[in-house]
Design a protein around this motif. Structure first.
Motif, PDB file in Angstrom:
ATOM      1  N   GLY A   1       0.829  -1.201   0.000  1.00 16.59           N
ATOM      2  CA  GLY A   1       0.000   0.000   0.000  1.00 16.59           C
ATOM      3  C   GLY A   1       0.859   1.244   0.000  1.00 16.59           C
ATOM      4  O   GLY A   1       1.771   1.386   0.810  1.00 16.59           O
ATOM      5  N   ILE A   2       0.615   2.160  -0.939  1.00 13.67           N
ATOM      6  CA  ILE A   2       1.355   3.428  -1.016  1.00 13.67           C
ATOM      7  C   ILE A   2       0.338   4.568  -1.076  1.00 13.67           C
ATOM      8  O   ILE A   2      -0.562   4.559  -1.921  1.00 13.67           O
TER       9      ILE A   2
ATOM     10  N   LEU B   1       1.330  10.754 -11.533  1.00 14.99           N
ATOM     11  CA  LEU B   1       2.206   9.638 -11.185  1.00 14.99           C
ATOM     12  C   LEU B   1       1.495   8.308 -11.400  1.00 14.99           C
ATOM     13  O   LEU B   1       2.092   7.344 -11.881  1.00 14.99           O
ATOM     14  N   ALA B   2       0.206   8.259 -11.030  1.00 15.19           N
ATOM     15  CA  ALA B   2      -0.575   7.032 -11.220  1.00 15.19           C
ATOM     16  C   ALA B   2      -0.680   6.696 -12.711  1.00 15.19           C
ATOM     17  O   ALA B   2      -0.617   5.520 -13.099  1.00 15.19           O
TER      18      ALA B   2
ATOM     19  N   LEU C   1      -2.841   1.795  -4.390  1.00 11.31           N
ATOM     20  CA  LEU C   1      -2.246   3.124  -4.520  1.00 11.31           C
ATOM     21  C   LEU C   1      -3.333   4.164  -4.262  1.00 11.31           C
ATOM     22  O   LEU C   1      -4.333   4.214  -4.980  1.00 11.31           O
ATOM     23  N   GLY C   2      -3.164   4.949  -3.208  1.00  9.00           N
ATOM     24  CA  GLY C   2      -4.165   5.961  -2.851  1.00  9.00           C
ATOM     25  C   GLY C   2      -3.620   7.363  -3.044  1.00  9.00           C
ATOM     26  O   GLY C   2      -2.414   7.591  -2.933  1.00  9.00           O
TER      27      GLY C   2
ATOM     28  N   ARG D   1      -4.887   4.429   7.399  1.00  6.65           N
ATOM     29  CA  ARG D   1      -3.546   5.020   7.263  1.00  6.65           C
ATOM     30  C   ARG D   1      -2.459   3.972   7.524  1.00  6.65           C
ATOM     31  O   ARG D   1      -1.437   3.932   6.845  1.00  6.65           O
ATOM     32  N   ARG D   2      -2.689   3.123   8.526  1.00  8.83           N
ATOM     33  CA  ARG D   2      -1.699   2.097   8.877  1.00  8.83           C
ATOM     34  C   ARG D   2      -1.489   1.106   7.738  1.00  8.83           C
ATOM     35  O   ARG D   2      -0.386   0.597   7.539  1.00  8.83           O
ATOM     36  N   ARG D   3      -2.538   0.834   6.981  1.00  6.17           N
ATOM     37  CA  ARG D   3      -2.437  -0.152   5.905  1.00  6.17           C
ATOM     38  C   ARG D   3      -1.659   0.378   4.692  1.00  6.17           C
ATOM     39  O   ARG D   3      -1.262  -0.389   3.834  1.00  6.17           O
ATOM     40  N   PHE D   4      -1.495   1.692   4.619  1.00  5.19           N
ATOM     41  CA  PHE D   4      -0.613   2.260   3.602  1.00  5.19           C
ATOM     42  C   PHE D   4       0.791   2.349   4.203  1.00  5.19           C
ATOM     43  O   PHE D   4       1.116   3.266   4.951  1.00  5.19           O
TER      44      PHE D   4
END
Length: 434
Positions: A159-160, A173-174, A265-266, A279-282
């Protein structure tokens, strides 16, 4: 009792389907049968009473069986008439058929999010943002090219999160990732793809999105403006919003859900509103800052492209120095406005003069009878307007430094100072610079 909208629509669709079936328009009939059953499905779930629902289910069985026979017939592509349309229910489960149909419909919605045509944005087209590009290469390109590097405990990022002011290149960027990651299936998802008015359907869409990504892995799921889906949970939010977030959490790092070969990708402008569990999962949270001077210089060059201009390297350096606080999108708007200045000159000109230059119809041919706008006092000036110039005889005026400065004077930066303070605070607490 008045019929519900979905029930009326369903009856209308199956009536048309039956008519097309009789006329042997089997493809149209199949589509109408399927759409009719979908409408019956919603009516059964949410709009009709139990007794009525039982009768509708019995009818739907017939329509589903008929649709199945038409599908088989069309697959075989034979010329003989399809089998008798009367349904013979041999113990098939109506609920299973309905569930399959519903899942097929949900997967159809998600499949629309798959980017089939690549955007043609390369890493070199993205000015600056070296840390962000390196992190994305680590997560996407290197595991495919050198799989033996990512074995054992060395695993690529799952995850980014790209966060920063609007217009700094997060979505761009995506696009570069979608172009460069040839072997990946790229899902570009927004809140409208995953939010439904029907009870329970939103979380099913989230689940089906990840299931589809696992089927097509390696996959990238890009969620733009992720804050609209995964803001912090509170007592005041709706139950449906809470269930969507819970499903996201479960799918990204829940028990039994494997994320091998999938990158989420968020992108967001307001990362401080994200739920702490999301947030933690990214694992990587990269700050996409406003471009520095050297990056702004590259952006001016990229946006000018091959347009005819008279700007020197020194001129572009001056423009880069004058645009501190501008985002990449702001610079793009400045250049686009400057590129329109020659068009405005053509529109407002009262005099034109003859010049030599490449023909508008064939750039390899040099002609000597092109007309370009000029001031009335210039030697060779002819009093005329653009209406008097033939379409293939107009010489394109070049973009000048004065055009750029004129556009710069009317275009202001769009980034909010208050948001910048919050972004820097979030960066200090949770992120890293891109």
């Amino acid at each position: 009792m008045a019929l519900s909208n979905n029930l009326e629509k369903a009856i209308d669709l199956v009536t048309k389907a039956t008519k097309e079936d009789k006329n042997r328009n089997y493809e149209e009939a199949l589509q109408l049968y399927e759409r009719g059953v979908e409408c019956f499905l919603y009516a059964v779930k949410y709009e009709v009473q139990r007794d009525t629902a039982k009768n509708i289910k019995a009818k739907c069985l017939q329509y589903l069986d008929r649709a199945e026979k038409l599908k088989e017939f069309l697959k075989k592509d034979c010329k003989k008439k399809p089998v008798n349309s009367k349904s013979e229910n041999k113990g098939r489960s109506f609920d299973i058929d309905l569930d399959d149909l519903e899942k097929k419909k949900l997967l159809g919605k998600i499949e629309d999010a798959i980017v089939i045509e690549r955007p043609h944005v390369k890493w070199s087209d993205v000015a600056g943002l070296e840390t962000a590009k390196e992190a994305l290469k680590e997560a996407v390109i290197l595991p495919i090219k050198f799989p033996h590097l990512f074995t054992g405990k060395r695993i690529p990022w799952k995850g980014i999160l790209l966060f920063g002011p609007p217009g700094t290149g997060k979505s761009y960027l995506a696009k570069a990732v979608a172009t460069e990651a040839d072997n990946f299936t790229f899902f570009s998802v927004s809140s409208s793809d995953l939010v439904s008015k029907w009870l329970g359907e939103s979380e099913k869409l989230v689940k089906n999105l990840f299931e589809l990504a696992r089927q097509h892995k390696p996959s990238i799921i890009f969620i733009d403006e992720i804050d609209s889906l995964c803001s912090a949970r509170s007592d005041n939010e709706s139950e449906s919003a809470r269930r969507i977030k819970t499903e996201f959490l479960v799918q990204m790092q829940g028990v039994g859900n494997v994320m091998d070969g999938i990158l989420v990708l968020g992108a967001t402008n307001i990362p401080w509103v994200l739920d702490s569990a999301i947030r933690r999962r990214f694992e990587k949270r990269i700050y996409i800052a406003l471009p520095e001077e050297h990056a702004r210089l590259d952006m001016f060059k990229l946006n000018l492209g091959n347009t005819k201009h008279q700007l020197s390297e020194t001129d572009i350096k001056v423009l880069a120095a004058k645009t501190e606080g501008y985002s990449g999108d702001d610079i793009s708007i400045v250049v686009r406005d400057a590129l329109m200045q020659p068009v405005r000159k053509v529109q407002s000109a009262t005099h034109f003069k003859k010049v030599t230059g490449p023909s508008p119809t064939d750039l390899n041919v040099i002609v000597k009878d092109l007309f370009t706008p000029c001031s009335p006092g210039e030697p060779g000036a002819i009093e005329m307007t653009w209406m008097d110039v033939q379409s293939n005889k107009l010489g394109e005026p070049p973009v000048t430094m004065s055009d750029m400065l004129k556009s710069l004077a009317t275009s202001k930066p769009t980034v909010n100072n208050d948001d910048m303070i919050k972004l820097k605070k979030f960066l200090e607490g949770f992120g890293q610079k891109g």
